[in-house]
Design a protein around this motif. Structure first.
Motif, mmCIF file in Angstrom:
data_model
loop_
_atom_site.group_PDB
_atom_site.id
_atom_site.type_symbol
_atom_site.label_atom_id
_atom_site.label_comp_id
_atom_site.label_asym_id
_atom_site.label_seq_id
_atom_site.Cartn_x
_atom_site.Cartn_y
_atom_site.Cartn_z
ATOM 1 N N ILE A 105 -1.673 2.171 -7.074
ATOM 2 C CA ILE A 105 -2.816 2.012 -5.969
ATOM 3 C C ILE A 105 -3.500 3.329 -5.461
ATOM 4 O O ILE A 105 -2.401 4.225 -5.242
ATOM 5 C CB ILE A 105 -2.009 1.374 -4.619
ATOM 6 N N THR A 106 -4.735 3.508 -5.226
ATOM 7 C CA THR A 106 -5.039 4.664 -4.703
ATOM 8 C C THR A 106 -6.031 4.306 -3.239
ATOM 9 O O THR A 106 -6.958 3.558 -3.369
ATOM 10 C CB THR A 106 -5.865 5.410 -5.711
ATOM 11 N N SER B 222 -13.768 -2.779 -0.945
ATOM 12 C CA SER B 222 -14.484 -2.111 -0.142
ATOM 13 C C SER B 222 -14.020 -2.321 1.369
ATOM 14 O O SER B 222 -14.041 -1.359 2.336
ATOM 15 C CB SER B 222 -16.060 -2.321 -0.405
ATOM 16 N N GLY B 223 -13.236 -3.500 1.518
ATOM 17 C CA GLY B 223 -12.905 -3.606 3.042
ATOM 18 C C GLY B 223 -11.789 -4.911 2.625
ATOM 19 O O GLY B 223 -11.798 -5.508 1.533
ATOM 20 N N PRO B 224 -11.278 -5.421 3.755
ATOM 21 C CA PRO B 224 -10.383 -6.722 3.793
ATOM 22 C C PRO B 224 -11.435 -7.767 3.177
ATOM 23 O O PRO B 224 -12.286 -8.095 3.580
ATOM 24 C CB PRO B 224 -10.089 -7.018 5.147
ATOM 25 N N GLU C 222 -4.439 2.350 5.918
ATOM 26 C CA GLU C 222 -5.395 1.247 6.362
ATOM 27 C C GLU C 222 -6.757 1.647 6.005
ATOM 28 O O GLU C 222 -7.793 0.934 6.342
ATOM 29 C CB GLU C 222 -5.267 1.518 7.976
ATOM 30 N N SER C 223 -6.935 2.772 5.257
ATOM 31 C CA SER C 223 -8.323 3.047 4.760
ATOM 32 C C SER C 223 -8.809 2.609 3.448
ATOM 33 O O SER C 223 -8.150 1.605 2.723
ATOM 34 C CB SER C 223 -8.372 4.420 4.415
ATOM 35 N N TYR C 224 -10.221 2.481 3.483
ATOM 36 C CA TYR C 224 -10.946 1.879 2.487
ATOM 37 C C TYR C 224 -11.928 2.936 1.852
ATOM 38 O O TYR C 224 -12.353 3.502 2.672
ATOM 39 C CB TYR C 224 -11.453 0.375 2.958
ATOM 40 N N ALA D 95 0.886 -1.229 0.051
ATOM 41 C CA ALA D 95 -0.268 -0.110 0.042
ATOM 42 C C ALA D 95 0.798 1.351 -0.096
ATOM 43 O O ALA D 95 1.378 1.747 1.071
ATOM 44 C CB ALA D 95 -0.921 0.038 1.177
ATOM 45 N N THR D 96 0.915 1.816 -1.054
ATOM 46 C CA THR D 96 2.033 3.007 -1.096
ATOM 47 C C THR D 96 1.277 4.137 -1.474
ATOM 48 O O THR D 96 2.167 5.351 -1.437
ATOM 49 C CB THR D 96 3.179 2.653 -2.447
ATOM 50 N N GLY D 97 0.034 4.031 -1.880
ATOM 51 C CA GLY D 97 -0.756 5.435 -2.055
ATOM 52 C C GLY D 97 -0.493 6.095 -3.482
ATOM 53 O O GLY D 97 0.550 6.849 -3.541
ATOM 54 N N LYS D 98 -1.260 6.156 -4.592
ATOM 55 C CA LYS D 98 -1.184 6.751 -5.708
ATOM 56 C C LYS D 98 0.330 6.587 -6.182
ATOM 57 O O LYS D 98 0.821 7.364 -6.963
ATOM 58 C CB LYS D 98 -1.453 8.150 -5.414
#
Length: 275
Positions: free
Chosen positions: A79-80, A116-118, A85-87, A62-65
């Motif tokens: 990954i966006t 939408s979640g794990p 930890e957010s969904y 999870a590296t964000g954008k």
């Protein structure tokens, strides 16, 4: 039988299906089982894309954008998410307009995967959207929704729903498809961070395939279908097929990881098919 074989071979150009005929019966009707081959190919590509979704959502950091490559995926993964930890989390796999080879399959375009979640949590959904996407030149459209419906923790259960499915082969033949299956995970439950030992059973469900001439096939699980994560193909189980002249059984074999299966028509003619 020769007439049948000529009709069957017209579907080989799809790039995913090879068909041969091995029956000692002289079948003189002009039953074209290319729709059966298309139906099996549609289901196989749905499974391939679901496998990709599971893989990138569990293996990619999870590296964000941030665009990055992921081992086992030839495309670039973006990954966006709002935070680590957010969904929802959105994964976009970009295979490019020229495409790249992934597990000996040429993929082009994009897959957009939204969590939408794990996915291990009851109620969570993984939605897979196809954007200008193709496998081996076959254009694939539609959305796959994979939902965790588990009620007993030791027996993970999921539904796999396909909406607005569209399969266009190399000859331009179009097959529309929709359907929903129930899956239970029967192996790999104790190793949630390892996918390779997962085994799923499709215990029930139906999907419908409609060809460009309006002919419709309905495929219903007759005997639980076995799908190993480590194998690209369903390895065991049976589907009941109903539709016009095409009434019979698809048999995936004895749990070997191979691309072979058979279609037996109600008149007893047996067709050997190879993915």
């Amino acid at each position: 039988m020769k007439k049948n074989l000529i009709l069957l071979l017209t579907f080989c150009a799809t790039g995913l299906i090879n068909i041969s005929c091995s029956s000692d019966k002289d079948t003189t009707n002009k039953t074209d089982v290319s729709s059966v081959g298309a139906s099996i190919a549609i289901d196989a590509t749905n499974e391939m894309d679901l496998k990709t979704g599971l893989f990138i959502s569990s293996k990619t950091a999870a590296t964000g954008k941030t665009a990055e490559t992921s081992p086992g995926i030839c495309g670039t993964v973006t990954i966006t998410q709002q935070s680590a930890e957010s969904y929802p989390k959105i994964f976009t796999v970009d295979y490019g307009t020229a495409g790249c080879s992934d597990n000996q399959l040429m993929r082009k375009g994009k897959l957009k995967v939204t969590l939408s979640g794990p996915i291990t949590t009851t109620g969570s959904k993984m939605t897979i959207e196809r954007i200008d996407y193709s496998i081996n030149g076959i254009k694939l459209e539609g959305t796959i929704e994979y939902t965790n419906t588990t009620t007993i923790a030791t027996v993970p259960q999921f539904s796999r729903k396909v909406t607005n499915g569209k399969f266009t082969d190399l000859a331009g033949k179009v097959f529309l498809n929709t359907g929903i299956f129930t899956l239970k995970q029967t192996a790999g439950v104790d190793t949630p961070f390892v996918l390779e030992d997962n085994v799923y059973e499709m215990t029930e469900g139906t999907h419908t395939v409609t060809s460009s001439n309006g002919a419709t096939l309905t495929l219903t699980v007759q005997e639980a279908l076995i799908k190993k994560y480590s194998c690209e193909f369903i390895s065991k189980g049976k589907l009941k097929i109903q539709g016009g002249l095409l009434n019979g059984i698809v048999d995936y074999g004895n749990n070997d990881c191979d691309s072979k299966y058979t279609y037996t028509n109600e008149n007893g003619a047996v067709f050997n098919l190879l993915m």
